[in-house]
Scaffold this active site. Structure first.
Site, PDB file in Angstrom:
ATOM      1  N   SER A 106      76.330  39.124  52.681  1.00  0.00           N
ATOM      2  CA  SER A 106      75.441  38.822  53.807  1.00  0.00           C
ATOM      3  C   SER A 106      74.193  39.691  53.887  1.00  0.00           C
ATOM      4  O   SER A 106      73.346  39.460  54.751  1.00  0.00           O
ATOM      5  CB  SER A 106      76.220  38.910  55.120  1.00  0.00           C
ATOM      6  OG  SER A 106      77.078  37.797  55.252  1.00  0.00           O
ATOM      7  N   THR A 167      90.449  32.911  53.854  1.00  0.00           N
ATOM      8  CA  THR A 167      90.780  34.233  53.326  1.00  0.00           C
ATOM      9  C   THR A 167      90.566  34.200  51.821  1.00  0.00           C
ATOM     10  O   THR A 167      90.417  33.133  51.213  1.00  0.00           O
ATOM     11  CB  THR A 167      92.237  34.607  53.612  1.00  0.00           C
ATOM     12  OG1 THR A 167      93.094  33.693  52.901  1.00  0.00           O
ATOM     13  CG2 THR A 167      92.552  34.544  55.106  1.00  0.00           C
ATOM     14  N   ASN A 205      77.406  32.598  59.189  1.00  0.00           N
ATOM     15  CA  ASN A 205      76.588  32.133  58.075  1.00  0.00           C
ATOM     16  C   ASN A 205      75.780  30.888  58.391  1.00  0.00           C
ATOM     17  O   ASN A 205      74.707  30.672  57.825  1.00  0.00           O
ATOM     18  CB  ASN A 205      77.478  31.849  56.867  1.00  0.00           C
ATOM     19  CG  ASN A 205      78.036  33.106  56.250  1.00  0.00           C
ATOM     20  OD1 ASN A 205      77.423  34.163  56.293  1.00  0.00           O
ATOM     21  ND2 ASN A 205      79.227  32.993  55.677  1.00  0.00           N
ATOM     22  N   THR A 339      75.609  44.646  56.667  1.00  0.00           N
ATOM     23  CA  THR A 339      76.749  44.644  55.755  1.00  0.00           C
ATOM     24  C   THR A 339      76.758  43.358  54.952  1.00  0.00           C
ATOM     25  O   THR A 339      76.148  42.348  55.314  1.00  0.00           O
ATOM     26  CB  THR A 339      78.076  44.715  56.535  1.00  0.00           C
ATOM     27  OG1 THR A 339      78.146  43.597  57.414  1.00  0.00           O
ATOM     28  CG2 THR A 339      78.188  45.988  57.323  1.00  0.00           C
ATOM     29  N   GLY A 340      77.484  43.394  53.858  1.00  0.00           N
ATOM     30  CA  GLY A 340      77.695  42.186  53.063  1.00  0.00           C
ATOM     31  C   GLY A 340      79.014  42.291  52.343  1.00  0.00           C
ATOM     32  O   GLY A 340      79.400  43.384  51.906  1.00  0.00           O
TER      33      GLY A 340
END
Length: 386
Positions: A106, A167, A205, A339-340
């Site tokens: 991200s 997941t 997203n 963050t990603g």
């Protein structure tokens, strides 16, 4: 069950599969350091006011272990610190590459926001213009007008789109399948709006998937090429790119990524990321992301007044995100970053507004899609502890 939605940086926790199938649990199946861990490579330059070299060195000591197989850290500002530790491939035990490419997840959203804001500065996009205006027919009549600004700051009211698994465990069997951005958005639209635009902030997203489609519509060009000519080339980000279509590989030098699936450590490096698009498909390096972070904060990427959008929170309860960036406070410091995460890789870019402290890291986390708390405490907190 580990959820795919990343928690916030510092706040909540700053592809062909192996032919032989899942790996047997290696010697570092417990958090204890592995005897075969590759030595760390560390460089430091600074004063006592600079980064805490001792704490940072301790963070990368003992890799690989149960939680990570490699780590690449770059701390800058008033003094610098660089550290590389772990292994490139747990089968061979070869030392991790300092210049390795990785999936930045991200952090892609920062690139997307910058492109959109550049187009706004050029007068090609109005931030108060609507999705209905720029992408007619994308939304149904059930939706109230959604502005570009509301997409940028996650207040659009769009629901999450389809995925190939909630997941890593769910997605792994489908890692070579394709889910196009248009399919993702169509599945979101079919569910109807989640709330009135501009009244709530829900990170996800879907907002940036639509922004990527908007970039392509306004420019008549691919999102990936716009990122290259507007961001990567001007900043000298020579090792940053997006996959070509459904290509699941990371091309060029890279460290393998792993995740615990069913009690086995599985190589998850190769993965088709088409569904992530402008929200999470970036491949980069720590050096390139440092160039992006510094260039952005110094106003070399997005001009004023559009740059202020990235550091402005919407007037809704509990807002933490501006356009692409998130605001945090740690040890009395205000920090903006992103963050990603993708399977096998956890990434952070973060800095104080005056760039007195910057941080970029890529950790080959074996739970990269978890809540991120352990990774942040270990690798991000030390960068800002003084």
């Amino acid at each position: 069950m580990r959820r795919t939605r990343r928690s916030a940086l510092l706040a909540a926790g700053l592809v062909t599969a192996l032919a032989a199938g899942p790996l047997a649990a290696p010697a570092f199946a417990t958090p204890a350091p592995a005897p075969s861990a590759a030595p760390s490579s560390v460089t430091f330059a600074g004063t006592t006011a600079g980064p805490d070299a001792e704490a940072l060195s301790a963070a990368i000591a003992g890799l690989p272990d149960h939680d990570a197989t490699a780590a690449l850290l770059r701390v800058g500002g008033d003094g610098t610190w660089r550290g590389t530790a772990g292994v490139r491939d747990i089968r061979t035990g070869t030392r991790a590459l300092e210049n390795a490419r990785f999936r930045a997840g991200s952090v892609t959203k920062v690139v997307t926001a910058a492109i959109v804001l550049q187009l706004a500065a050029e007068g090609r996009i109005d931030l108060d213009g609507t999705v209905q205006q720029y992408l007619p027919g994308l939304l149904t009549e059930d939706f109230e007008p959604i502005t570009v600004r509301q997409l940028l700051n996650y207040t659009s009211g769009l629901r999450p789109g389809a995925s190939l698994g909630d997941t890593v465990e769910d997605g792994y069997p489908h890692r070579f399948e394709t889910l196009t951005p248009r399919q993702v958005v169509a599945s979101s639209v079919a569910e109807g709006p989640a709330y009135e635009p501009g009244t709530r902030q829900d990170y996800g997203n879907i907002h940036y998937t639509v922004l990527g489609m908007l970039v392509e519509k306004v420019t008549g060009d691919s999102y990936a090429h716009q990122a290259a000519v507007r961001i990567f080339r001007p900043l000298g980000m020579r090792d940053s790119s997006f996959p070509a279509g459904a290509d699941p590989r990371i091309h060029g030098p890279h460290n393998r990524g792993y995740d615990w699936i069913g009690g086995k450590l599985v190589d998850v490096t190769d993965w088709n990321m088409t569904d992530r698009f402008a929200a999470g498909d970036l491949i980069s390096t720590t050096a390139d992301l440092e160039r992006l972070l510094v260039g952005l904060f110094r106003g070399r990427v997005v001009p004023e007044p559009q740059l202020r959008e990235m550091f402005t929170l919407p007037d809704v309860p509990g807002a933490r995100y501006g356009a692409g960036l998130e605001r945090f406070e740690l040890n009395g410091k205000v920090i903006w970053g992103k963050t990603g995460s993708r399977p096998g890789y956890a990434t952070v870019i973060a800095a104080t507004p005056d760039l007195s402290r910057t941080l970029v890291y890529s950790v080959d986390s074996t739970d990269a899609k978890g809540d991120g708390q352990a990774v942040a405490e270990r690798f991000a907190y030390p960068a800002f502890n003084r």
